[in-house]
Design a protein around this motif. Structure first.
Motif, mmCIF file in Angstrom:
data_model
loop_
_atom_site.group_PDB
_atom_site.id
_atom_site.type_symbol
_atom_site.label_atom_id
_atom_site.label_comp_id
_atom_site.label_asym_id
_atom_site.label_seq_id
_atom_site.Cartn_x
_atom_site.Cartn_y
_atom_site.Cartn_z
ATOM 1 N N PHE A 321 0.831 -1.203 0.000
ATOM 2 C CA PHE A 321 0.000 0.000 0.000
ATOM 3 C C PHE A 321 0.872 1.262 0.000
ATOM 4 N N LEU A 322 1.981 1.197 0.727
ATOM 5 C CA LEU A 322 2.886 2.346 0.786
ATOM 6 C C LEU A 322 3.491 2.618 -0.587
ATOM 7 N N ALA A 323 3.884 1.562 -1.269
ATOM 8 C CA ALA A 323 4.449 1.721 -2.617
ATOM 9 C C ALA A 323 3.394 2.247 -3.589
ATOM 10 N N LEU A 324 2.151 1.822 -3.405
ATOM 11 C CA LEU A 324 1.079 2.258 -4.292
ATOM 12 C C LEU A 324 0.821 3.757 -4.181
ATOM 13 N N ILE A 325 1.129 4.352 -3.026
ATOM 14 C CA ILE A 325 0.969 5.803 -2.878
ATOM 15 C C ILE A 325 1.846 6.519 -3.888
ATOM 16 N N LEU A 326 3.103 6.076 -3.996
ATOM 17 C CA LEU A 326 4.024 6.699 -4.943
ATOM 18 C C LEU A 326 3.660 6.360 -6.381
ATOM 19 N N ILE A 327 3.305 5.096 -6.612
ATOM 20 C CA ILE A 327 2.981 4.660 -7.977
ATOM 21 C C ILE A 327 1.752 5.392 -8.510
ATOM 22 N N SER A 328 0.818 5.702 -7.609
ATOM 23 C CA SER A 328 -0.443 6.320 -8.043
ATOM 24 C C SER A 328 -0.308 7.788 -8.392
ATOM 25 N N PHE A 329 0.826 8.414 -8.053
ATOM 26 C CA PHE A 329 0.979 9.848 -8.314
ATOM 27 C C PHE A 329 0.839 10.155 -9.800
ATOM 28 N N ASN A 330 -0.067 11.078 -10.067
ATOM 29 C CA ASN A 330 -0.305 11.576 -11.422
ATOM 30 C C ASN A 330 -0.848 10.507 -12.370
#
Length: 359
Positions: A321-330
């Protein structure tokens, strides 16, 4: 009362953030910040709200003593003899002065003076200050002012600005300020925590309500750091894209801050366990933790943190979930990233809690 006091604490944090953000931004040149459109009515109501909501800890203390000495005597004693009561009276006077200064469009330096005195009163009324005056006053005041300064500026830029033309110039000074705020918050927060809960008792304190909220607060700071990284670093690169709007991501960060405020507010209404073992034996452990572990906890002497398959799986999911925060940007809407942040908090929380074993 158990619900109203934390709500009042949350309100105090939010309203202080609005006021301190407004005053701080007055010291920033117009060319280095987005155009802010907050109304004077909101500022005046926020100042009045600080006085009302900051009564929460006073009401809690009065309620505690009223059963034994009566409401009238308890009220008089708390307001005159207790630091929390005297601080609230002082905040009342300062909020009136600040309200008048805002109403008359007075000097920003005068506004800052009243606000600083109010923040010092918050530090004066803290639990640590009642145990060690100067230690608690300085540490709690520094912690409080940097939290509300960081979040206050974000609230204004996210919810009250109406342009994004000066975003690059804004990030140029706000990013170093956010880093400084984070350093002060971590140092002062750890200092306060060590005074209330010894490092060796940190894990065992999780069986108590105070330890539960402390753990949740610390975990919730992690996704906040990821959002801060997105808005402070990745947004600079994304600004080259004409269609990119940074405000929704700032709003997402402010929502995560609200979650941190919530855990902090509930934490402020609980009694810190200076001696975890004694507290468990005299008051008992949290029923929630006992249900989670499947047994009654009578002592923390045999309590250990031992990872198992379930805990490792939940921790791995939380990292995803933490990695998905960065991946989801933009790539997706910011509220999806907020959902990932909330999911991380609770996945990691349960991962750590199911690691607790009472031998």
């Amino acid at each position: 009362m158990s619900v109203l006091i934390p709500l009042a604490e949350i309100g105090t944090y939010i309203l202080f953030s609005i006021i301190i953000g407004h005053i701080a931004l007055q010291f920033v040149p117009e060319g280095n910040k987005p155009r802010i459109g907050i109304s004077k009515k909101v500022l005046l109501l926020s100042t009045l709200g600080i006085y009302i909501f900051s009564f929460g800890p006073v009401a809690q203390t009065i309620s505690y003593f009223s059963e034994s000495v009566g409401l009238t005597l308890a009220t008089y004693s708390v307001l005159t003899d207790f630091q929390v009561g005297r601080a609230w009276i002082f905040i009342g006077f300062m909020s009136v002065f600040l309200w008048i200064t805002l109403l008359l469009n007075g000097s920003k330096y005068l506004q800052a003076l009243w606000l600083i005195l109010m923040v010092l009163a918050i530090g004066y009324s803290s639990h640590v200050a009642s145990l060690s005056f100067w230690y608690g006053l300085l540490a709690h005041s520094a912690h409080f002012v940097m939290v509300t300064l960081w979040s206050g500026i974000l609230i204004h830029v996210a919810w009250f600005s109406d342009d994004q033309e000066k975003w690059a110039k804004f990030l140029r000074w706000f990013t170093p300020l956010a880093i400084l705020s984070l350093i002060v918050i971590l140092i002062s927060g750890l200092t306060l925590m060590i005074f209330l809960v010894e490092p060796k008792d940190y894990v065992t304190s999780w069986v108590l309500p105070y330890g539960q909220m402390l753990l949740l607060k610390h975990i919730s700071i992690i996704p906040l750091l990821f959002f801060a990284f997105i808005n402070g670093v990745l947004s600079k690169r994304a600004l080259k894209i004409p269609s990119f709007n940074p405000r929704p991501w700032i709003k997402g960060e402010s929502i995560i801050i609200l979650m941190v405020f919530t855990f902090t507010s509930v934490l402020g209404t609980l009694s810190p366990p200076h001696e975890v073992e004694f507290t468990v034996q005299s008051e008992g452990a949290s029923r929630w933790v006992e249900w989670l572990l499947g047994k009654k906890i009578l002592t923390v002497m045999n309590l250990h943190l031992i990872p198992n398959f379930s805990s490792l799986f939940l921790i791995a999911v939380s990292l995803l979930f933490l990695a998905l925060i960065l991946i989801s940007f933009n790539k997706v809407k910011p509220y999806i990233a907020v959902f990932f942040g909330l999911s991380f908090v609770f996945a990691l929380y349960f991962g750590l809690m199911v690691s607790l074993v009472s031998l």
